[in-house]
Design a protein around this motif. Structure first.
Motif, PDB file in Angstrom:
ATOM      1  N   HIS A 162      41.404  74.801 -16.324  1.00 47.02           N
ATOM      2  CA  HIS A 162      42.471  73.814 -16.452  1.00 47.02           C
ATOM      3  C   HIS A 162      41.908  72.522 -17.039  1.00 47.02           C
ATOM      4  O   HIS A 162      40.690  72.298 -17.053  1.00 47.02           O
ATOM      5  N   ALA A 163      42.820  71.678 -17.493  1.00 49.94           N
ATOM      6  CA  ALA A 163      42.432  70.356 -17.992  1.00 49.94           C
ATOM      7  C   ALA A 163      43.406  69.313 -17.472  1.00 49.94           C
ATOM      8  O   ALA A 163      44.572  69.598 -17.214  1.00 49.94           O
ATOM      9  N   ALA A 164      42.906  68.101 -17.319  1.00 46.29           N
ATOM     10  CA  ALA A 164      43.728  66.934 -17.012  1.00 46.29           C
ATOM     11  C   ALA A 164      43.329  65.841 -17.981  1.00 46.29           C
ATOM     12  O   ALA A 164      42.135  65.590 -18.193  1.00 46.29           O
ATOM     13  N   GLY A 165      44.324  65.218 -18.614  1.00 48.31           N
ATOM     14  CA  GLY A 165      44.035  64.184 -19.598  1.00 48.31           C
ATOM     15  C   GLY A 165      44.770  62.897 -19.282  1.00 48.31           C
ATOM     16  O   GLY A 165      45.736  62.884 -18.516  1.00 48.31           O
ATOM     17  N   PHE A 166      44.310  61.806 -19.892  1.00 45.95           N
ATOM     18  CA  PHE A 166      44.953  60.502 -19.733  1.00 45.95           C
ATOM     19  C   PHE A 166      45.491  60.068 -21.071  1.00 45.95           C
ATOM     20  O   PHE A 166      44.754  59.958 -22.060  1.00 45.95           O
ATOM     21  N   LEU A 167      46.796  59.835 -21.131  1.00 42.53           N
ATOM     22  CA  LEU A 167      47.482  59.437 -22.355  1.00 42.53           C
ATOM     23  C   LEU A 167      47.775  57.945 -22.324  1.00 42.53           C
ATOM     24  O   LEU A 167      48.352  57.444 -21.360  1.00 42.53           O
ATOM     25  N   LEU A 168      47.382  57.250 -23.376  1.00 44.69           N
ATOM     26  CA  LEU A 168      47.712  55.831 -23.535  1.00 44.69           C
ATOM     27  C   LEU A 168      48.811  55.691 -24.591  1.00 44.69           C
ATOM     28  O   LEU A 168      48.712  56.302 -25.665  1.00 44.69           O
ATOM     29  N   PRO A 169      49.854  54.925 -24.316  1.00 45.88           N
ATOM     30  CA  PRO A 169      50.922  54.745 -25.303  1.00 45.88           C
ATOM     31  C   PRO A 169      50.363  54.293 -26.644  1.00 45.88           C
ATOM     32  O   PRO A 169      49.569  53.353 -26.718  1.00 45.88           O
ATOM     33  N   GLY A 170      50.766  54.991 -27.694  1.00 46.52           N
ATOM     34  CA  GLY A 170      50.327  54.647 -29.033  1.00 46.52           C
ATOM     35  C   GLY A 170      48.989  55.221 -29.435  1.00 46.52           C
ATOM     36  O   GLY A 170      48.579  55.105 -30.598  1.00 46.52           O
ATOM     37  N   HIS A 171      48.275  55.846 -28.500  1.00 49.36           N
ATOM     38  CA  HIS A 171      46.940  56.366 -28.785  1.00 49.36           C
ATOM     39  C   HIS A 171      46.797  57.856 -28.492  1.00 49.36           C
ATOM     40  O   HIS A 171      45.782  58.452 -28.860  1.00 49.36           O
ATOM     41  N   GLY A 172      47.744  58.455 -27.806  1.00 53.65           N
ATOM     42  CA  GLY A 172      47.605  59.844 -27.404  1.00 53.65           C
ATOM     43  C   GLY A 172      46.631  59.996 -26.251  1.00 53.65           C
ATOM     44  O   GLY A 172      46.333  59.029 -25.525  1.00 53.65           O
ATOM     45  N   VAL A 173      46.100  61.194 -26.068  1.00 52.32           N
ATOM     46  CA  VAL A 173      45.128  61.456 -25.002  1.00 52.32           C
ATOM     47  C   VAL A 173      43.787  60.838 -25.402  1.00 52.32           C
ATOM     48  O   VAL A 173      43.250  61.127 -26.471  1.00 52.32           O
ATOM     49  N   VAL A 174      43.263  59.975 -24.527  1.00 52.88           N
ATOM     50  CA  VAL A 174      42.019  59.264 -24.843  1.00 52.88           C
ATOM     51  C   VAL A 174      40.842  59.729 -23.992  1.00 52.88           C
ATOM     52  O   VAL A 174      39.700  59.360 -24.259  1.00 52.88           O
ATOM     53  N   LEU A 175      41.123  60.537 -22.965  1.00 54.47           N
ATOM     54  CA  LEU A 175      40.058  61.022 -22.088  1.00 54.47           C
ATOM     55  C   LEU A 175      40.570  62.247 -21.353  1.00 54.47           C
ATOM     56  O   LEU A 175      41.762  62.321 -21.014  1.00 54.47           O
ATOM     57  N   ALA A 176      39.705  63.230 -21.105  1.00 54.32           N
ATOM     58  CA  ALA A 176      40.111  64.429 -20.378  1.00 54.32           C
ATOM     59  C   ALA A 176      38.899  65.053 -19.708  1.00 54.32           C
ATOM     60  O   ALA A 176      37.750  64.802 -20.096  1.00 54.32           O
TER      61      ALA A 176
END
Length: 274
Positions: A162-176
């Motif tokens: 599995h994966a979990a990611g962090f999405l920042l508005p305007g930047h997409g996923v920036v870390l996972a």
């Protein structure tokens, strides 16, 4: 001792009607990881042996052992033949929290609540996130899980994590982060974010799994107000998210998504959401 490889090769026979073929597959490892605080083992989780330092910090935060990574005075990752120890020493003010959050049983990959001493701990109160978090566009949510695909090298090789990611508005996923356990992947991500100074309240968590009770709890404890998932929420998880003020967008698979609660964080007029 060096850390074990997170992937391993295995031989198999691929069978189809009327034919067989010898193949080699790449499989993810799962290793016992002991969370040790001030010399006492609090939990043993089965996890992918990668980013264990992030896992230790994230687990400590989402389980309420600490409220800030600065309360972990030191952390040493020690590999043994039997598994891995994350040896953490806490500041004095967290001794009471250490006792309150004790777990005694191993947590298998499929369960994030195994070993909790009491039902009260499983039903712990969550931070109130009403009025917090960003506003996302429809396209950002529909594209979130596809954006996460670019952060899944272990999945590309094994098709079993599995994966979990962090999405920042305007930047997409920036870390996972990835792991055989969906809860572990989220803990690793939250730990990595804390170590890098990323504020969960500024974006959204993106999951390759269903939205279960423990995933909502971990999201809330980290201060995340939006959950985007490729699969469905459970009914109980949805009630928790509604009460905590967390927006849940599920079945997000590129063409659309189901918005279950708190539509105020969507840049669109959505009037049919309870």
């Amino acid at each position: 001792m060096t850390m074990p490889d997170p992937l391993a090769a295995a031989k198999a026979t691929h069978v189809r009607p009327g034919s067989t073929q010898a193949v080699r597959r790449t499989l993810p490892e799962e290793t016992p990881v002991a969370m040790v605080y001030d010399g006492t083992t609090l939990a043993v989780m089965m996890a992918t042996p990668a980013h264990i330092d992030d896992f230790a910090v994230g687990f400590s935060l989402t389980e309420g052992v600490v409220t800030d990574q600065g309360q972990i005075a030191s952390c040493d990752i020690v590999s043994h033949d039997q598994g891995i120890e994350a040896r953490m020493w806490l500041t004095e003010d967290r001794a009471e929290a250490l006792s309150a959050r004790r777990r005694t049983l191993a947590g298998p990959v499929g369960c994030g609540l195994c070993g909790i001493d009491s039902l009260a701990e499983a039903a712990r109160s969550l931070p109130d996130l009403h009025g917090r978090g960003p506003v996302l566009g429809v396209d950002e949510i529909t594209g979130a899980t596809e954006s996460l695909r670019d952060w899944q090298p272990l999945h590309d090789q094994s098709h079993a994590v599995h994966a979990a990611g962090f999405l920042l508005p305007g930047h997409g996923v920036v870390l996972a982060r990835e792991d055989v356990g969906r809860h572990n992947a989220l803990d690793k991500l939250i730990g990595a974010m804390a170590r890098q100074g990323l504020d969960a309240g500024q974006g959204a968590f993106v999951l390759t799994s269903r939205v279960s009770v423990e995933m909502v709890q971990k999201c809330a404890m980290a201060g995340g107000a939006i959950l985007i998932a490729v699969s469905a929420p459970t009914a109980h998880a949805l009630r928790l998210a509604q009460g905590a003020g967390i927006t849940v967008a599920a079945f997000a698979r590129g063409e659309g998504f189901d918005l279950f609660c708190h539509p105020e964080r969507l840049k669109a007029e959505v009037s049919d959401v309870a």
